[in-house]
Design a protein around this motif. Structure first.
Motif, PDB file in Angstrom:
ATOM      1  N   ASP A   9      -2.478  10.743  11.087  1.00  0.00           N
ATOM      2  CA  ASP A   9      -1.655  11.721  10.380  1.00  0.00           C
ATOM      3  C   ASP A   9      -1.183  11.124   9.062  1.00  0.00           C
ATOM      4  O   ASP A   9      -0.054  10.659   8.919  1.00  0.00           O
ATOM      5  N   LEU A  10      -2.069  11.130   8.075  1.00  0.00           N
ATOM      6  CA  LEU A  10      -1.741  10.513   6.793  1.00  0.00           C
ATOM      7  C   LEU A  10      -0.719  11.326   6.014  1.00  0.00           C
ATOM      8  O   LEU A  10      -0.038  10.788   5.147  1.00  0.00           O
ATOM      9  N   ARG A  14       2.212   9.647   3.784  1.00  0.00           N
ATOM     10  CA  ARG A  14       2.149   9.721   2.324  1.00  0.00           C
ATOM     11  C   ARG A  14       3.259  10.616   1.784  1.00  0.00           C
ATOM     12  O   ARG A  14       3.018  11.552   1.013  1.00  0.00           O
ATOM     13  N   THR A  15       4.483  10.315   2.177  1.00  0.00           N
ATOM     14  CA  THR A  15       5.626  11.065   1.662  1.00  0.00           C
ATOM     15  C   THR A  15       5.876  10.682   0.214  1.00  0.00           C
ATOM     16  O   THR A  15       5.593   9.546  -0.199  1.00  0.00           O
ATOM     17  N   THR A 167      -1.681   3.321   1.874  1.00  0.00           N
ATOM     18  CA  THR A 167      -2.259   4.047   3.010  1.00  0.00           C
ATOM     19  C   THR A 167      -3.700   4.481   2.750  1.00  0.00           C
ATOM     20  O   THR A 167      -4.170   5.480   3.310  1.00  0.00           O
ATOM     21  N   LEU A 168      -4.426   3.747   1.947  1.00  0.00           N
ATOM     22  CA  LEU A 168      -5.846   4.037   1.777  1.00  0.00           C
ATOM     23  C   LEU A 168      -6.580   3.759   3.083  1.00  0.00           C
ATOM     24  O   LEU A 168      -6.373   2.732   3.731  1.00  0.00           O
ATOM     25  N   SER A 180      -6.026  -2.248   2.385  1.00  0.00           N
ATOM     26  CA  SER A 180      -4.750  -1.559   2.178  1.00  0.00           C
ATOM     27  C   SER A 180      -3.762  -2.061   3.216  1.00  0.00           C
ATOM     28  O   SER A 180      -4.133  -2.680   4.226  1.00  0.00           O
ATOM     29  N   LEU A 181      -2.496  -1.770   2.995  1.00  0.00           N
ATOM     30  CA  LEU A 181      -1.478  -2.157   3.971  1.00  0.00           C
ATOM     31  C   LEU A 181      -1.691  -1.444   5.301  1.00  0.00           C
ATOM     32  O   LEU A 181      -1.433  -2.008   6.365  1.00  0.00           O
ATOM     33  N   LEU A 182      -2.176  -0.209   5.256  1.00  0.00           N
ATOM     34  CA  LEU A 182      -2.488   0.512   6.484  1.00  0.00           C
ATOM     35  C   LEU A 182      -3.553  -0.224   7.288  1.00  0.00           C
ATOM     36  O   LEU A 182      -3.396  -0.433   8.497  1.00  0.00           O
ATOM     37  N   LEU A 183      -4.621  -0.628   6.621  1.00  0.00           N
ATOM     38  CA  LEU A 183      -5.713  -1.315   7.302  1.00  0.00           C
ATOM     39  C   LEU A 183      -5.317  -2.702   7.787  1.00  0.00           C
ATOM     40  O   LEU A 183      -5.931  -3.243   8.710  1.00  0.00           O
ATOM     41  N   GLU A 184      -4.282  -3.273   7.162  1.00  0.00           N
ATOM     42  CA  GLU A 184      -3.806  -4.604   7.573  1.00  0.00           C
ATOM     43  C   GLU A 184      -2.660  -4.515   8.571  1.00  0.00           C
ATOM     44  O   GLU A 184      -1.994  -5.497   8.848  1.00  0.00           O
ATOM     45  N   ASN A 185      -2.462  -3.310   9.146  1.00  0.00           N
ATOM     46  CA  ASN A 185      -1.457  -3.111  10.202  1.00  0.00           C
ATOM     47  C   ASN A 185      -0.052  -3.510   9.754  1.00  0.00           C
ATOM     48  O   ASN A 185       0.677  -4.211  10.467  1.00  0.00           O
ATOM     49  N   ALA A 186       0.324  -3.049   8.558  1.00  0.00           N
ATOM     50  CA  ALA A 186       1.647  -3.355   8.022  1.00  0.00           C
ATOM     51  C   ALA A 186       2.751  -2.803   8.914  1.00  0.00           C
ATOM     52  O   ALA A 186       2.618  -1.726   9.509  1.00  0.00           O
ATOM     53  N   ALA A 187       3.843  -3.545   8.989  1.00  0.00           N
ATOM     54  CA  ALA A 187       4.981  -3.116   9.806  1.00  0.00           C
ATOM     55  C   ALA A 187       5.712  -1.933   9.187  1.00  0.00           C
ATOM     56  O   ALA A 187       6.391  -1.184   9.902  1.00  0.00           O
TER      57      ALA A 187
END
Length: 281
Positions: A9-10, A14-15, A167-168, A180-187
């Motif tokens: 649910d991007l 992506r707010t 969030t790419l 991206s931070l999303l792909l790197e499992n960012a907290a």
């Protein structure tokens, strides 16, 4: 380690950026913050280009963020665009009064330090710097930096641009070696919080540099702590397409990467060139 397991649910991730929160923190109600102005636009060709055009109006410490840019540029005029709401895209206009022109080359490295600090602080992702200012996670590019000089007289006026992939998804990446931070499992994937930390840290670094009389020793020490290139075997493609192979042993007080050649001889200080990490030394 990068992962393909992430929320689908991007839209909820992506707010939009919160400009009022950013202004409250970075400018302050009474103008006590480092910055004089913070603007957020939905779309632009290039935040750097916009602030370069605004430099003639006498502004200083102005920030421009964009939800999307359609004509961004990286080093060597490489194109760099965004995905709406998926990145932190920001530029800062600065007048660096009294800063010696020969020290301006340290500004891109300072941007890199501030970016790594913000990523680590907000997201927990172990970002590092590849010389001079690529922000990497285990060799994958997370963020790019472009600093441009608007003028040098009567004082240096510069625009510093930073773009962080937040969030790419994998199919959105400009090249397979990006991340991206999303792909790197960012907290934490809150772009407002990340931009706030980035700009606050950048302002603190600029203030400290000015207080030090624009001396680069403290910056150099901080940069060495953030730089993963030091200690690695590298290949440097220098101006004129000359190749140098060796081990990166230091970054000197002028911001140059110092390479000990494989062929022997004295270490070589490289001020400009494309560096490839080869293997641990």
């Amino acid at each position: 380690m990068a992962s393909d397991q992430h929320p689908t649910d991007l839209v909820s991730l992506r707010t939009p950026l919160d400009p009022e929160r950013l202004r409250a923190t970075l400018v302050g109600a009474d103008g006590e913050g480092f910055y004089t102005r913070v603007d957020v636009v939905d779309e632009t060709t290039s935040t750097n280009a916009d602030l370069l055009a605004a430099a003639a109006d006498g502004g200083d410490r102005q920030v421009l963020l964009a939800e999307y840019q359609n004509g961004g540029r990286g080093r060597h005029s490489r194109s760099w665009n965004g995905v709406p709401g998926a990145q932190v895209i920001v530029s800062v206009l600065l007048r660096l009064s009294d800063c010696p022109l020969q020290n301006l080359g340290w500004l891109p490295l300072l941007c890199g330090i501030a970016t790594v600090d913000a990523v680590r602080e907000v997201t927990g992702v172990p970002a590092q710097l590849k010389w001079p200012n690529d922000v990497l996670v285990e060799g994958r590019k997370l963020a790019g930096i472009l600093v441009e000089v608007a003028s040098t007289s009567p004082e240096p006026v510069v625009v510093a641009g930073i773009g962080i992939n937040v969030t790419l998804e994998r199919d959105d990446l400009p090249v397979p070696t990006a991340t991206s931070l999303l792909l790197e499992n960012a907290a934490d994937l809150d772009r407002t919080r990340l931009a706030e930390a980035l700009l606050a840290g950048f302002g603190d670094r600029i203030r400290a540099w000015a207080r030090a009389g624009w001396d680069t020793a403290e910056l150099a020490a901080a940069y060495r702590e953030h730089c993963s290139t030091i200690g690695l075997a590298v290949r440097a493609i220098l101006p004129g397409d000359t190749e140098l192979r060796g081990v990166a042993v230091d970054v000197d007080d002028q911001g140059r990467i110092v390479i000990r050649p494989d062929t022997g001889g004295a270490p070589v200080a490289v001020a400009a060139g494309d560096i490839t990490h080869l293997r641990p030394a």
